[in-house]
Design an enzyme around this catalytic site. Structure first.
Site, PDB file in Angstrom:
ATOM      1  N   PHE A   1       3.127  -0.979  -0.825  1.00 35.23           N
ATOM      2  CA  PHE A   1       2.095  -0.064  -1.314  1.00 35.23           C
ATOM      3  C   PHE A   1       0.690  -0.588  -1.016  1.00 35.23           C
ATOM      4  CE2 PHE A   1       5.455   0.648  -4.778  1.00 35.23           C
ATOM      5  CZ  PHE A   1       6.119   1.579  -4.013  1.00 35.23           C
TER       6      PHE A   1
ATOM      7  N   ASP B   1      16.356  -3.401  -3.413  1.00 40.34           N
ATOM      8  CA  ASP B   1      15.534  -2.208  -3.627  1.00 40.34           C
ATOM      9  C   ASP B   1      15.591  -1.277  -2.418  1.00 40.34           C
ATOM     10  OD1 ASP B   1      14.820  -3.130  -6.082  1.00 40.34           O
ATOM     11  OD2 ASP B   1      12.831  -3.809  -5.506  1.00 40.34           O
TER      12      ASP B   1
ATOM     13  N   ARG C   1       9.249 -11.883  -3.555  1.00 44.18           N
ATOM     14  CA  ARG C   1       9.923 -11.539  -4.798  1.00 44.18           C
ATOM     15  C   ARG C   1      10.958 -12.619  -5.119  1.00 44.18           C
ATOM     16  NH1 ARG C   1      14.288  -6.636  -5.807  1.00 44.18           N
ATOM     17  NH2 ARG C   1      14.786  -7.201  -7.941  1.00 44.18           N
TER      18      ARG C   1
ATOM     19  N   SER D   1       6.290  -7.268 -12.795  1.00 44.52           N
ATOM     20  CA  SER D   1       6.866  -7.640 -11.504  1.00 44.52           C
ATOM     21  C   SER D   1       5.918  -8.489 -10.668  1.00 44.52           C
ATOM     22  CB  SER D   1       7.251  -6.385 -10.712  1.00 44.52           C
ATOM     23  OG  SER D   1       8.343  -5.724 -11.305  1.00 44.52           O
TER      24      SER D   1
ATOM     25  N   GLU E   1      -2.416   3.571  -6.357  1.00 50.28           N
ATOM     26  CA  GLU E   1      -2.904   2.468  -5.531  1.00 50.28           C
ATOM     27  C   GLU E   1      -4.206   2.797  -4.797  1.00 50.28           C
ATOM     28  OE1 GLU E   1       0.216   3.404  -5.745  1.00 50.28           O
ATOM     29  OE2 GLU E   1       1.425   1.629  -6.171  1.00 50.28           O
TER      30      GLU E   1
ATOM     31  N   ARG F   1       5.249 -15.206  -5.929  1.00 45.36           N
ATOM     32  CA  ARG F   1       4.528 -14.297  -6.832  1.00 45.36           C
ATOM     33  C   ARG F   1       4.210 -15.005  -8.150  1.00 45.36           C
ATOM     34  NH1 ARG F   1       8.922 -10.030  -9.464  1.00 45.36           N
ATOM     35  NH2 ARG F   1      10.752 -11.376  -9.329  1.00 45.36           N
TER      36      ARG F   1
ATOM     37  N   HIS G   1       6.586  -8.926  -3.387  1.00 47.80           N
ATOM     38  CA  HIS G   1       7.678  -8.210  -2.717  1.00 47.80           C
ATOM     39  C   HIS G   1       7.424  -8.037  -1.225  1.00 47.80           C
ATOM     40  CE1 HIS G   1       8.522  -7.579  -6.898  1.00 47.80           C
ATOM     41  NE2 HIS G   1       9.548  -6.763  -6.678  1.00 47.80           N
TER      42      HIS G   1
END
Length: 317
Positions: free
Chosen positions: A88, A122, A172, A42, A63, A15, A114
């Protein structure tokens, strides 16, 4: 230096590669836009916001709206990158991606952090284990996941230059730096890390480092491994898979459900060719849990040890 001698202790999350590369691309091309959904920190687009505010839109936690705005921008000649989490950017946006982006074949990039099990603590709700499989079933969609920092930067750059919908998946967690900054990558063309004569291992994304370590162990035991980084699972490099069939046995390794991901894509080619055998290593059609990343990999058999034992079993050793 042989790829098997590569130092894998230096690590960086992919990322971060996206965050660095999108700033560079945005400065070079003013038609590149980033659309955020309130998680810029993030997803590593905060620097883009600071340096290129006029090419940035934050839609809030919405989104589906981001997908629609991206589609609208694409019709005006802009190159929008929707930045969000993979769970998402695939599932929550699926209908919009299908109807508003893929169906009209618009030049929209879905850039998602992620991916896979890397959200770890998470929990299962945030671990995207179906994303690449869902989106590879949409016509016109290209699906990519780089193995490390430098490969991801090159693939993001390539994605910005090809026309059409692209799904880019990032980690991530940090992953080892496998490639150097001068390595070249072509979307749809597998990267061969090593030639081999006994068995082929085809890996994707954050599991390439595991496949590389497994190849090291197998070579010590006299088993010659052909190793491919299949960074693009759609369009899949069919020719590279067919060449692996000359060895008879293929292992696929992915941080994704073994259904409809890399393993399934390879199996489709093998079935159509009517020869060869494939064993798929990946998420075993189950949801993740709230646990450390490496533990989640272990629970699904996505480990160096399992790759090694699988290779031996397939070779009858």
């Amino acid at each position: 230096m042989s790829i098997l001698e590569k130092d894998l202790t230096v690590k960086k999350a992919t990322r971060e590669a996206f965050g660095d590369e999108i700033v560079k691309l945005g400065k070079e091309n003013k038609d590149i836009y980033v659309i955020d959904v309130d998680i810029a920190k993030s997803c590593k687009t905060s620097n883009f916001i600071k340096q290129l505010p006029n090419q940035h839109i934050n839609v809030g936690i919405a989104e589906q709206n981001a997908a629609g705005i991206a589609a609208g921008l694409a019709t005006t000649g802009k190159i929008p990158f929707v930045s969000t989490y993979a769970v998402f950017g695939s599932l929550r946006m699926a209908e919009q991606i299908r109807q508003e982006i893929c169906y009209p074949n618009l030049n929209v990039k879905i850039a998602c952090s992620h991916g896979g099990l890397t959200p770890a603590n998470d929990g299962g709700s945030h671990q995207a284990i179906e994303d690449m499989g869902v989106l590879r079933s949409f016509p016109n969609m290209t699906v990519i996941m780089g193995a490390d920092y430098y490969s991801t930067r090159k693939l993001v750059e390539q994605a910005s230059k090809i026309y059409g919908p692209v799904f880019l998946r990032f980690t991530r967690d940090t992953v080892p730096m496998i490639y150097n900054e001068n390595e070249e990558f072509i979307i749809g063309k597998a990267k061969q890390l090593k030639q081999g004569e006994d068995i082929a291992i085809i890996a994707n994304g954050d599991t390439v480092r595991l496949a590389l370590e497994a190849a090291r162990e197998l070579e010590k035991e006299g088993i010659s491994v052909k190793l491919l980084d299949m960074h693009t699972i759609k369009p899949l490099d069919r020719d590279a898979v067919v060449e692996c069939l000359d060895l008879g046995n293929i292992i696929t390794v992915e941080d994704h459900n073994i259904l409809n991901g890399l393993g399934s894509a390879v199996c489709e080619v093998v079935a159509e060719e009517g020869r060869g055998r494939v064993t798929r290593i990946g998420v075993q059609d189950q949801f993740g849990q709230s646990a450390p990343y490496e533990k989640l990999l272990e629970l699904n058999g996505i480990t160096v040890e399992n790759i090694v034992q699988t290779a031996k079993r397939m070779l009858g050793k």
